[in-house]
Design a protein around this motif. Sequence first.
Motif, mmCIF file in Angstrom:
data_model
loop_
_atom_site.group_PDB
_atom_site.id
_atom_site.type_symbol
_atom_site.label_atom_id
_atom_site.label_comp_id
_atom_site.label_asym_id
_atom_site.label_seq_id
_atom_site.Cartn_x
_atom_site.Cartn_y
_atom_site.Cartn_z
ATOM 1 N N THR A 1 0.841 -1.199 0.000
ATOM 2 C CA THR A 1 0.000 0.000 0.000
ATOM 3 C C THR A 1 0.878 1.252 0.000
ATOM 4 O OG1 THR A 1 -1.671 -1.188 1.268
ATOM 5 C CG2 THR A 1 -1.841 1.215 1.238
ATOM 6 N N LEU A 2 1.878 1.237 0.876
ATOM 7 C CA LEU A 2 2.756 2.413 0.981
ATOM 8 C C LEU A 2 3.474 2.667 -0.346
ATOM 9 C CD1 LEU A 2 4.353 1.825 4.504
ATOM 10 C CD2 LEU A 2 2.768 3.668 3.865
ATOM 11 N N ARG A 3 4.054 1.632 -0.891
ATOM 12 C CA ARG A 3 4.912 1.807 -2.073
ATOM 13 C C ARG A 3 4.113 2.021 -3.354
ATOM 14 N NH1 ARG A 3 10.175 0.655 -1.834
ATOM 15 N NH2 ARG A 3 10.138 -0.015 -4.005
ATOM 16 N N GLU A 4 2.985 1.283 -3.489
ATOM 17 C CA GLU A 4 2.289 1.296 -4.779
ATOM 18 C C GLU A 4 1.106 2.241 -4.823
ATOM 19 O OE1 GLU A 4 1.634 -2.886 -5.544
ATOM 20 O OE2 GLU A 4 3.770 -3.222 -5.118
ATOM 21 N N LYS A 5 0.517 2.553 -3.666
ATOM 22 C CA LYS A 5 -0.668 3.425 -3.691
ATOM 23 C C LYS A 5 -0.386 4.793 -3.113
ATOM 24 C CE LYS A 5 -4.174 -0.100 -3.877
ATOM 25 N NZ LYS A 5 -4.799 -1.180 -3.104
ATOM 26 N N LEU A 6 0.624 4.905 -2.253
ATOM 27 C CA LEU A 6 0.845 6.168 -1.554
ATOM 28 C C LEU A 6 2.199 6.797 -1.904
ATOM 29 C CD1 LEU A 6 -0.656 5.049 1.884
ATOM 30 C CD2 LEU A 6 -1.688 6.653 0.251
ATOM 31 N N ALA A 7 2.850 6.278 -2.956
ATOM 32 C CA ALA A 7 4.110 6.853 -3.434
ATOM 33 C C ALA A 7 5.115 7.047 -2.304
ATOM 34 C CB ALA A 7 3.860 8.178 -4.159
ATOM 35 N N THR A 8 5.066 6.138 -1.343
ATOM 36 C CA THR A 8 5.974 6.209 -0.199
ATOM 37 C C THR A 8 6.951 5.038 -0.334
ATOM 38 O OG1 THR A 8 4.202 7.204 1.075
ATOM 39 C CG2 THR A 8 6.035 6.290 2.336
ATOM 40 N N THR A 9 8.042 5.295 -1.057
ATOM 41 C CA THR A 9 8.940 4.206 -1.437
ATOM 42 C C THR A 9 10.203 4.162 -0.567
ATOM 43 O OG1 THR A 9 9.878 5.631 -3.130
ATOM 44 C CG2 THR A 9 8.157 4.106 -3.833
ATOM 45 N N GLY A 10 10.204 4.946 0.531
ATOM 46 C CA GLY A 10 11.331 4.864 1.458
ATOM 47 C C GLY A 10 11.413 3.497 2.121
ATOM 48 N N PRO A 11 10.303 3.003 2.680
ATOM 49 C CA PRO A 11 10.331 1.631 3.204
ATOM 50 C C PRO A 11 10.557 0.659 2.039
ATOM 51 C CG PRO A 11 8.416 2.853 4.011
ATOM 52 C CD PRO A 11 9.016 3.670 2.917
ATOM 53 N N HIS A 12 11.602 -0.162 2.153
ATOM 54 C CA HIS A 12 11.990 -1.042 1.053
ATOM 55 C C HIS A 12 11.532 -2.473 1.292
ATOM 56 C CE1 HIS A 12 15.523 1.878 0.075
ATOM 57 N NE2 HIS A 12 14.382 2.266 -0.445
ATOM 58 N N ILE A 13 11.399 -3.222 0.197
ATOM 59 C CA ILE A 13 11.158 -4.661 0.310
ATOM 60 C C ILE A 13 12.511 -5.347 0.151
ATOM 61 C CG2 ILE A 13 9.997 -6.674 -0.646
ATOM 62 C CD1 ILE A 13 7.839 -4.751 -1.733
ATOM 63 N N GLY A 14 13.012 -5.885 1.260
ATOM 64 C CA GLY A 14 14.297 -6.573 1.206
ATOM 65 C C GLY A 14 14.073 -8.068 1.105
ATOM 66 N N CYS A 15 13.703 -8.677 2.244
ATOM 67 C CA CYS A 15 13.550 -10.134 2.274
ATOM 68 C C CYS A 15 12.112 -10.556 2.051
ATOM 69 C CB CYS A 15 14.042 -10.674 3.614
ATOM 70 S SG CYS A 15 13.036 -10.159 5.029
ATOM 71 N N ASP A 16 11.156 -9.684 2.398
ATOM 72 C CA ASP A 16 9.730 -9.999 2.330
ATOM 73 C C ASP A 16 9.347 -11.148 3.265
ATOM 74 O OD1 ASP A 16 7.132 -9.630 1.552
ATOM 75 O OD2 ASP A 16 7.318 -10.603 -0.406
ATOM 76 N N THR A 17 10.186 -11.429 4.257
ATOM 77 C CA THR A 17 9.876 -12.516 5.190
ATOM 78 C C THR A 17 10.062 -12.088 6.642
ATOM 79 O OG1 THR A 17 12.156 -13.319 5.000
ATOM 80 C CG2 THR A 17 10.521 -14.369 3.579
ATOM 81 N N SER A 18 9.994 -10.798 6.917
ATOM 82 C CA SER A 18 10.081 -10.212 8.263
ATOM 83 C C SER A 18 11.414 -10.465 8.954
ATOM 84 C CB SER A 18 8.904 -10.627 9.155
ATOM 85 O OG SER A 18 8.980 -11.965 9.517
ATOM 86 N N HIS A 19 12.475 -10.607 8.184
ATOM 87 C CA HIS A 19 13.793 -10.762 8.801
ATOM 88 C C HIS A 19 14.669 -9.509 8.713
ATOM 89 C CE1 HIS A 19 12.807 -15.089 8.252
ATOM 90 N NE2 HIS A 19 13.417 -15.158 9.415
ATOM 91 N N CYS A 20 14.623 -8.795 7.569
ATOM 92 C CA CYS A 20 15.697 -7.841 7.279
ATOM 93 C C CYS A 20 15.455 -6.435 7.838
ATOM 94 C CB CYS A 20 15.961 -7.773 5.782
ATOM 95 S SG CYS A 20 14.763 -6.795 4.850
ATOM 96 N N GLY A 21 14.201 -6.056 8.039
ATOM 97 C CA GLY A 21 13.925 -4.747 8.611
ATOM 98 C C GLY A 21 13.956 -3.580 7.638
ATOM 99 N N ALA A 22 14.186 -3.834 6.351
ATOM 100 C CA ALA A 22 14.250 -2.732 5.385
ATOM 101 C C ALA A 22 12.892 -2.039 5.229
ATOM 102 C CB ALA A 22 14.741 -3.242 4.035
ATOM 103 N N CYS A 23 11.816 -2.744 5.557
ATOM 104 C CA CYS A 23 10.464 -2.181 5.399
ATOM 105 C C CYS A 23 9.956 -1.562 6.690
ATOM 106 C CB CYS A 23 9.506 -3.264 4.917
ATOM 107 S SG CYS A 23 9.279 -4.597 6.118
ATOM 108 N N THR A 24 10.824 -1.362 7.679
ATOM 109 C CA THR A 24 10.368 -0.870 8.982
ATOM 110 C C THR A 24 9.677 0.488 8.883
ATOM 111 O OG1 THR A 24 12.137 -2.052 10.127
ATOM 112 C CG2 THR A 24 11.121 -0.218 11.314
#
Lengths: 169, 287
Positions: free
Chosen positions: A28-51
């Motif tokens: 939602t953040l990245r694709e609908k709200l143009a908020t691309t700071g939170p990144h998709i790293g692992c997509d498995t809740s390990h890496c924290g890039a999407c915090t």
Amino acid sequence: MAKTVVSFTLNGSPVDVLVEPRELLIHTLREKLATTGPHIGCDTSHCGACTVDLDGLSVKACTVLTVQCDGAEMLTIEGFAKAGALHPLQEGFSQEHGLQCGFCTPGMITRAYRLLQENPSPTEADIRFWMAGNLCRCTGYQNIVKSIQYAAAKMRGETVATSHPVLAE
Amino acid sequence: MIPRPFEYHAPSALPDVIALLDKYGDEAKLLAGGHSLLPMMKLRFAGPAHVIDLRKVASLKGIALEGGEIRIGAMTTENELIFSALVAEHVPLLVEAARQIADPQVRYKGTIGGDISHGDPGNDHPAVMLALDAAFVLAGAGGERVVQAADFFLGTFETAMAPGEVMTQIRIPVPGPGTGAAYAKLKRKTGDYATAAAAVVLRMKDGTCAAARIGLTNVGPTALNAHDAAQALLGTAVDEAAIAQAAAKAMAICEPAADLRGDEEYKTAMAGQMVERALRLALSRVK
């Protein structure tokens, strides 16, 4: 499945989005709200890039449903700089070389923000323990720790200077 | 990775949760902190048609000291346990264990009730609950019942919770004077499940062990209650010989699954090591 309208406050501004229940907050953040700071790293809740900071908690936006955020207060890296002035954490990461490629940095800073809200004077051990949900794959964590110590000191109102040998000259 | 479509429910009262569970039966899953369920749904290992989110049920939150027990709402998060002065004072073992679970972000969402009721042998609270002799309050259409931890864990993803029930509270008897406790966990990295871990609660009286309970994490189809190992300590000074004996008895009941963390022999040996470490640490904490 029926879509629902979810309303929350993102970096101080009210937003409304129309989502399926299965939509993850990071999408939602990245694709609908143009908020691309939170990144998709692992997509498995390990890496924290999407915090992101959600109602005063650091959470991984890949493991939160957008429908769970109705009425929430949310902060992402986009909300840190005010009127062109860097937040002390952003300044710290810049001054102390807390990044190389920068992929993990939005998550690092957003997580460190909540850590410093809870503990304005963390020890190095505190920082390493409470930052353990964020991975950096460029290099070690020494400069990330220094960046957070720099920001903590600045936020406490102390005079700060970079420890970097070249920048300090 | 995106979960299969489902219908989302977020009731704010427990009776509504129970009514929804009753209505949708096997089609429904309860969502607590979501850090086991959502990853399973993203990987399509789980695909419930109905997800019942417990986040708005205020009665499932909170920590209180009542009747000699620490009573913890099932939706209390790991970080709430870590930050709780009440838990630190009366059941410090719980703080020590929670600090070793997952990572900071996961601990803001992950709940003690979710960790216990999921029935995953890799989760840390089940062994700690066995060592603390905890009890769980389960609510369903027929009312409430209380189940002891020792009777709760039946197998992998299998517990004494009946369909239609929801865990509402965790009750931990406050350990008496002379008690020491520890949770020793071997893990490869932050956020990993245990290669092996041991939770120990010891009570010493006049220099000998008057009571002991030992729980083991991730070395069997479920958290293991190392009853014989604990019994072997009774009447001893918990010296090195007694500790070695208890570790050997704990290893005898291990049946770990081989995976990237190690083979059966290694994990069993590490379970013994964790029992030894936890016992020494618990003994040093007796007061």
